[in-house]
Write an enzyme that holds these catalytic residues in place. Structure first.
Site: not given
Ligand code: UFG
Length: 337
Positions: A117, A141, A145
């Protein structure tokens, strides 16, 4: 070849199973169904309900099935849960992962492709992020990894294990058969579509980031492109393939490749595209930052191109959000479980 796919009843694992079958390989799925869906597994794959963390059971399965290579997708993968309950993440992702490697070693299966990841990088110093960037995870997490990546490296040095480490950025989209269903759902695109269907309004987690519109930037990659990279990486672990080790045998080094498109989109960009796909405004509010969210994560994807011959072929947001929306409309009950 015959491939054991751990987590093959999940989102990424399931699409990878379909891609492996389409490429003419045989597939055995090992999944404990704690987050996966039995009904999502392709009928031509054999589904075994169990856990890769059971060393004895996994060794027997590998031997009985005559498995040649392992695609290790199964893991605990919720950042917030990993902060609240790190033991679960260390037990399963790290100790359980080592149990899988020991089972593989005992069964003589020395080929592994691992779902890693972008969370291993933490907050990067520079963008786009290359694979040589320092690994400084900011959540448990990502730390687990990184730890398993290390185990693969040392298994290569000690036992000649051939491995490929694929560091995913933000996986999105659906195939005709398989889409994303998580409970709880934490990801941006499914939550936007749920809000668009009349579910809870989306909360934008922070608008005060150092980015042009104040919302975090991510590199979204289509799950079918991700699956293609897994097939290419598994092929590269063949003992006759010099990309993952000397053909004469001996110590190896993992191939490490980011999987992203190298394009960044902000949360507001994704919101706008999702509204265009579904053809109406999506209810949303702006809330506080979510702990552990880096401002910008964008991949350099040159390594995957050069070493695996891989390119993202479905790299636009409309393709990713549009396919996810089409799948939800065709499967209003999800997998019915
Ligand atoms: N976000 C929102 N509202 C939501 C969900 C997400 O504003 O309801 C924002 C988050 O703050 C982030 C972006 O949308 O800026 C993407 O969020 P996601 O949860 O879709 O994905 P992440 O970037 O947090 O997660 C991904 C992978 C994880 C990994 C992470 C590393 O899915 O497995 O990147 O930072 F750990």
């Amino acid at each position: 070849m015959k491939v054991l796919v751990t987590g093959g009843a999940g989102y990424v694992g399931g699409v990878s199973v379909d891609a492996l079958l389409a490429a003419g390989h045989e597939v055995v799925v090992l999944d404990d169904l704690s987050t996966g869906h039995a009904g999502s597994v392709h009928p031509e794959a054999r589904l075994v309900s169990g856990t890769y963390t059971d060393e004895e059971g996994t060794r027997h399965l590998l031997e009985r099935e005559g498995v040649n290579a392992i695609l290790h997708c199964a893991a605990r993968s919720l950042v917030a849960e990993s902060m609240a309950n790190p033991a679960r993440y260390y037990r399963e992702n790290v100790a359980g992962g080592v149990a899988l490697l020991e089972a593989a070693r005992a069964a003589g299966v020395l080929r592994v492709v691992f779902s890693s990841s972008a969370a291993t990088y933490g907050v990067p110093d520079a963008t786009p992020i290359t694979e040589d960037a320092p690994l400084r995870p900011i959540n448990a997490y990502g730390e687990t990894k990184r730890a398993f990546e290390g185990a693969l490296r040392w298994y290569g040095a000690a036992y000649g294990l051939r491995s490929a480490i694929l560091r995913y950025f933000n996986v999105a989209g659906a195939t005709e058969r398989l889409g994303e269903v998580h409970r709880p759902e934490t990801h941006l695109i499914p939550n936007l579509l749920i809000a668009g269907e009349g579910g809870p309004a989306l909360t934008l987690f922070g608008e005060d980031y150092p980015t042009p519109d104040g919302t975090p930037i991510r590199d979204y990659i289509h799950v079918a492109d991700l699956a293609d990279a897994h097939v290419a990486a598994l092929v590269a672990t063949d003992p006759s393939d010099a990309r993952t080790g000397p053909v004469a045998g001996g110590p190896t080094e993992p191939v490490i490749a980011n999987l992203g498109t190298s394009s960044g989109f902000s949360v507001r960009d994704v919101l706008r595209e999702a509204e265009a796909v579904i053809g109406k405004p999506i209810p949303h509010t702006v809330g506080a930052r979510r702990a552990g969210d880096p401002p910008v994560l964008v991949a350099s994807n040159g390594r995957a191109r050069e070493v695996l011959g891989w390119t993202a072929r479905r790299s636009t947001l409309p393709e990713m959000i549009g396919s996810a929306w089409a799948w939800r409309r065709a499967h209003p009950e999800g997998y019915g479980d």
